[in-house]
Every structure is written in C-alpha cells, then in structure tokens.
Design a protein around this motif. Structure first.
Motif, PDB file in Angstrom:
ATOM      1  N   ARG A   1       0.926  -1.478  -0.252  1.00 47.58           N
ATOM      2  CA  ARG A   1       0.167  -0.581  -0.180  1.00 47.58           C
ATOM      3  C   ARG A   1       1.165   1.438  -0.360  1.00 47.58           C
ATOM      4  O   ARG A   1       0.123   2.180  -0.076  1.00 47.58           O
ATOM      5  CB  ARG A   1      -1.428   0.480   1.498  1.00 47.58           C
TER       6      ARG A   1
ATOM      7  N   ASP B   1      -8.149  -2.960  -0.236  1.00 46.24           N
ATOM      8  CA  ASP B   1      -8.370  -2.041  -1.204  1.00 46.24           C
ATOM      9  C   ASP B   1      -7.323  -2.175  -2.751  1.00 46.24           C
ATOM     10  O   ASP B   1      -5.999  -1.942  -1.969  1.00 46.24           O
ATOM     11  CB  ASP B   1      -7.970  -0.811  -0.473  1.00 46.24           C
TER      12      ASP B   1
ATOM     13  N   ARG C   1      -5.929   0.898  -4.501  1.00 44.70           N
ATOM     14  CA  ARG C   1      -5.204   1.932  -2.987  1.00 44.70           C
ATOM     15  C   ARG C   1      -3.448   1.495  -3.738  1.00 44.70           C
ATOM     16  O   ARG C   1      -1.815   0.780  -4.343  1.00 44.70           O
ATOM     17  CB  ARG C   1      -4.873   1.916  -1.759  1.00 44.70           C
ATOM     18  N   ILE C   2      -3.565  -0.492  -3.887  1.00 44.89           N
ATOM     19  CA  ILE C   2      -2.019  -0.996  -4.460  1.00 44.89           C
ATOM     20  C   ILE C   2      -1.984  -0.602  -6.558  1.00 44.89           C
ATOM     21  O   ILE C   2      -0.848  -0.639  -6.504  1.00 44.89           O
ATOM     22  CB  ILE C   2      -2.439  -2.876  -4.745  1.00 44.89           C
TER      23      ILE C   2
ATOM     24  N   GLU D   1      -0.708   2.363  -5.947  1.00 42.71           N
ATOM     25  CA  GLU D   1       0.967   2.830  -5.936  1.00 42.71           C
ATOM     26  C   GLU D   1       2.001   1.655  -7.458  1.00 42.71           C
ATOM     27  O   GLU D   1       3.107   2.401  -7.012  1.00 42.71           O
ATOM     28  CB  GLU D   1       1.606   1.752  -4.894  1.00 42.71           C
TER      29      GLU D   1
END
Length: 250
Positions: A109, A132, A135-136, A139
């Motif tokens: 994350r 989530d 969110r990964i 990134e």
C-alpha cells in the motif's frame, strides 16, 4: 454470497508466514496448486516482458517465496521482490539460484520506491488478498515508468469461482487453512479494468486460466494430494482465474 460487508470475514494472510519449507516441498497443501499455477504463469509473464519491455527492471509485488521472481531472474531480468511476510522472503532468498534478486520486506500500500522506478510490475495471486486493490494498483502505477507494463493474475467473483476456487480446494486438498480465500475480495475483470484506468493504466487485457482436466486432477480429487504433474492452462473464459496486462500512460 454478496452479504453485508460488515459481516464479511477477513482473508487469512498469516498462513504465508508459516509455510517454511512447505512452500517448495509440500504436495498435501494448496501451496502445491500455487506452484503448479506458477509453471503456467511464469513463462507467460516472461513472454509479456520480452514482447513489450525486453530484459528489464521488474518489481514482483506480493512475491511470497519467489516462484515468479526467481524464475524471472533466471531469465536475465533485474528483479526486486516485495512481500509483507518476512518468513516467506527468507524462503525466496534460499531458492534464488542467481543470488541476484533483491528481496524487500514492505507494504504494497506504500511501496518504498521512487516514482517511475520499474519497467514492469507483477502482482500474481495478490490482489485477492487485499481489501483495497485500488490503493495497490495506484502504487503500482506510481512506480512504473511511462509505458511500463503491469502484469497480474487474480480470481473472478461469481458462484462458480466460489465453488471451485474456495470450496473445491477446501473439500479436496488436504491442509487447506480456513479463509485462505474469501469471495468478497475476488474482483470481476470489469472492476479491475476500472481500477487500472483510474490509476492511469490503459489497454487492459485479460486471459482466463483454469485447472487442466485429466488424470492429475482426478488423482487430487481422490487423494487430497496435488500430483507433481498437475497443470493449469489458459482459457477463453475468465469465470475462474484470469491473468492480464495494462500499460502505464506515457
């Protein structure tokens, strides 16, 4: 199956810290299915990299015991593997014949890398283990160089995937831990495409995957042990597992 989110059980990710030598040795464990799947996905990922990036700087997010990272290193790529399970990283290092992979303990994350650090990022059988995924993926997109390649494999969310991937493994493979997978974390391809697009990843493509029907599958169903010749294959259907690629916008 799609019940109130507050009543949903969490996925059991602690199991990956406890496997030890079983990562590479156990046949009476669902990790043997992960090894069998890696025999299909590893060469496919390598092909995607060769076609679009050549030998390159690759990040394997959620690398576990290094099935993919070590394979890509053997093929000449410069590989970094990241996982939250430090014990799995120890196993990965012990099985890296090139001694070239950089293994990092970290949280996907908040990846500990600068923007645009990698030509390709892989997340194989990882997105179904996080609450989530957006969110990964954000990134992943951040650390990809312009036109960098995102490669993934995960599971679809439907009754057939629940029956085969969750209940089928629980019923027919010995030592399957409770809540190894939970249905609400599986993602439909259209959902994952939207997540990728929202993070600046374009041209999302999918290909299905499933177990290969044959003697090894029937032997597993009969004994609870995964034969060493168990195989997965690609499929036009994405109803069970699916792999895919997307490109970071330039």
């Amino acid at each position: 199956m799609e019940s109130n989110r507050h009543s949903l059980r969490g996925v059991n990710n602690a199991i990956y810290s406890e496997l030890g030598d079983r990562w590479y040795e156990a046949d009476d464990d669902p990790v043997a299915l992960l090894r069998a799947e890696s025999r299909l996905l590893g060469p496919w990922v390598a092909q995607q990299l060769e076609q679009r990036a050549g030998r390159c700087n690759v990040l394997d997010v959620g690398c576990g015991a290094g099935f993919l990272a070590n394979d890509l290193a053997r093929r000449g790529h410069h590989v970094t593997g990241l996982d939250f399970a430090a014990e799995a990283l120890d196993v990965a290092r012990a099985h890296d014949p090139t001694r070239s992979v950089t293994y990092c303990h970290g949280d996907a994350r908040s990846l500990p890398f600068a923007d645009g650090s990698f030509d390709a990022v892989c997340a194989m059988d990882f997105l179904e283990h996080v609450e989530d995924p957006a969110r990964i993926v954000a990134e992943v997109s951040r650390v990809l160089a312009p036109n960098g390649l995102f490669v993934f494999h995960t599971f679809n969310r439907n009754w057939l995937a629940w029956l085969v991937i969750i209940k089928g493994v629980e019923w027919f493979v010995r030592n399957t831990p409770v809540d190894m997978h939970v249905l609400h974390l599986f993602r439909r391809p259209a959902e994952l495409a939207r997540i990728c697009n929202a993070s600046g990843l374009r041209g999302v493509r999918f290909i299905g995957s499933r177990p290969r029907f044959g003697r090894a599958l029937w032997k597993m169903l009969r004994t609870g042990v995964v034969p060493r010749d168990f195989r997965f294959t690609f499929s036009r259907s994405t109803l069970l597992g699916y792999a895919g690629t997307a490109l970071r916008a330039s």
